[in-house]
Design an enzyme around this catalytic site. Sequence first.
Site, PDB file in Angstrom:
ATOM      1  N   LYS A 119      20.196  60.880  46.269  1.00 22.84           N
ATOM      2  CA  LYS A 119      20.224  59.437  45.993  1.00 22.84           C
ATOM      3  C   LYS A 119      20.905  59.138  44.669  1.00 22.84           C
ATOM      4  O   LYS A 119      21.532  58.087  44.526  1.00 22.84           O
ATOM      5  CB  LYS A 119      18.805  58.864  46.016  1.00 22.84           C
ATOM      6  CG  LYS A 119      18.228  58.802  47.421  1.00 22.84           C
ATOM      7  CD  LYS A 119      16.982  57.947  47.481  1.00 22.84           C
ATOM      8  CE  LYS A 119      16.491  57.824  48.917  1.00 22.84           C
ATOM      9  NZ  LYS A 119      15.215  57.120  49.022  1.00 22.84           N
ATOM     10  N   LYS A 201      22.151  62.342  62.005  1.00 26.72           N
ATOM     11  CA  LYS A 201      20.959  61.590  62.371  1.00 26.72           C
ATOM     12  C   LYS A 201      21.320  60.108  62.610  1.00 26.72           C
ATOM     13  O   LYS A 201      22.213  59.581  61.948  1.00 26.72           O
ATOM     14  CB  LYS A 201      19.994  61.714  61.178  1.00 26.72           C
ATOM     15  CG  LYS A 201      18.620  61.168  61.383  1.00 26.72           C
ATOM     16  CD  LYS A 201      17.749  61.493  60.167  1.00 26.72           C
ATOM     17  CE  LYS A 201      16.747  60.374  59.946  1.00 26.72           C
ATOM     18  NZ  LYS A 201      15.898  60.561  58.777  1.00 26.72           N
ATOM     19  N   LYS A 204      20.351  53.483  60.187  1.00 25.77           N
ATOM     20  CA  LYS A 204      20.726  52.065  60.173  1.00 25.77           C
ATOM     21  C   LYS A 204      21.736  51.764  59.078  1.00 25.77           C
ATOM     22  O   LYS A 204      22.342  50.698  59.063  1.00 25.77           O
ATOM     23  CB  LYS A 204      19.486  51.188  60.013  1.00 25.77           C
ATOM     24  CG  LYS A 204      18.748  51.419  58.709  1.00 25.77           C
ATOM     25  CD  LYS A 204      17.377  50.781  58.730  1.00 25.77           C
ATOM     26  CE  LYS A 204      16.467  51.489  57.747  1.00 25.77           C
ATOM     27  NZ  LYS A 204      15.106  51.626  58.180  1.00 25.77           N
TER      28      LYS A 204
END
Length: 336
Positions: A119, A201, A204
């Site tokens: 991140k 994967k 969204k």
Amino acid sequence: MENITTEKQKTVLSLIQPTGTPTLGNYLGALKNWATMAQEYDCIFGAADLHSLTVRTEPALLRKRTLELYALLLALDLDPEKNIVFVQSHVPAHSQLAWILNCYTQFGEAARMTQFKDKSQKNADNINVGLFDYPVLMAADILIYQSDYVPVGIDQKQHLELARDIATRFNSVYGSVFTVPEPFIGKRGASIKSLQEPEKKMSKSDTNAKAFILLTDTPDVITKKIKSAVTDSEAKVYYSPDKPGVSNLMDIYNACTGLSNEQIEAEFDGKGYGDFKAAVAEAVIEELRPLQEKFDRIVKEKTYLEQTAADGAERAARRANRTLGKVMKKVGLWKF
Ligand code: TRP
């Protein structure tokens, strides 16, 4: 005299971040199992809105997403009276315990978290302390309810390990204060992949909207997305690592219908991908229909949502405060 010793029902806890409408992958991989667990265990489920603050979001949007996620959890039939369905920020004890646990977590331990490293790379302009501390808040979420089991996906396993390490360390200093949580190993949720790049994967945040199905997608949209899913040129339905697109659609079909791979292969023997995709789309639409209907109804009932969230928060706080009180005493805070 009766002497029945019934084992205390195990506590299962899981939270999900309100970062946008969950996908079919979130649903088949996790949320669908929550509904099953809710019938068998003492379950605490919620929206991790505090975790979502680690990424800058428009306030009105975060509020809307939290409310919608909460409505979606209720639409899953989690039974908010038997179980606890709540919003993390409504229970201040999570943040309070997180601060205390910070002081029992080593900098080096937190710095090793692979999600933090990922991140940080993705949000190079906002590597805030909250992002670094995220796993400690997650440990507080888990430990504050003396949770026995935490259903987590592979991406959260390291965080659960950290929660276990913190609990064990704390217990070794102060006696047994925390239940050391285990990963929930039940029926494994399906691991649903992108419809466009089936090696990845389903997410969204994918830039290609055809790669994922949102739980709120209409039947038309679902059909279009599945029809345009990437397959291969062999035109034969069977499960194989060489056929990631078809195998992914089979995983979706299996998760919606319960049919085994053999049964699916038999059903589409001699048929092309057109028939197969039409059947997968239909199965997904039927699977989501009751959830979508209930969600559409509940999301408009603001008073019901507020009352249920308030009730969930109150019951969660009662339990959380018991643990927090114990911890405060143990570490020497003036508690009266
Ligand atoms: N970090 C988790 C995720 O993004 C969400 C989460 C927050 C969580 N607190 C938790 C999951 C406690 C399980 C238990 O998926």
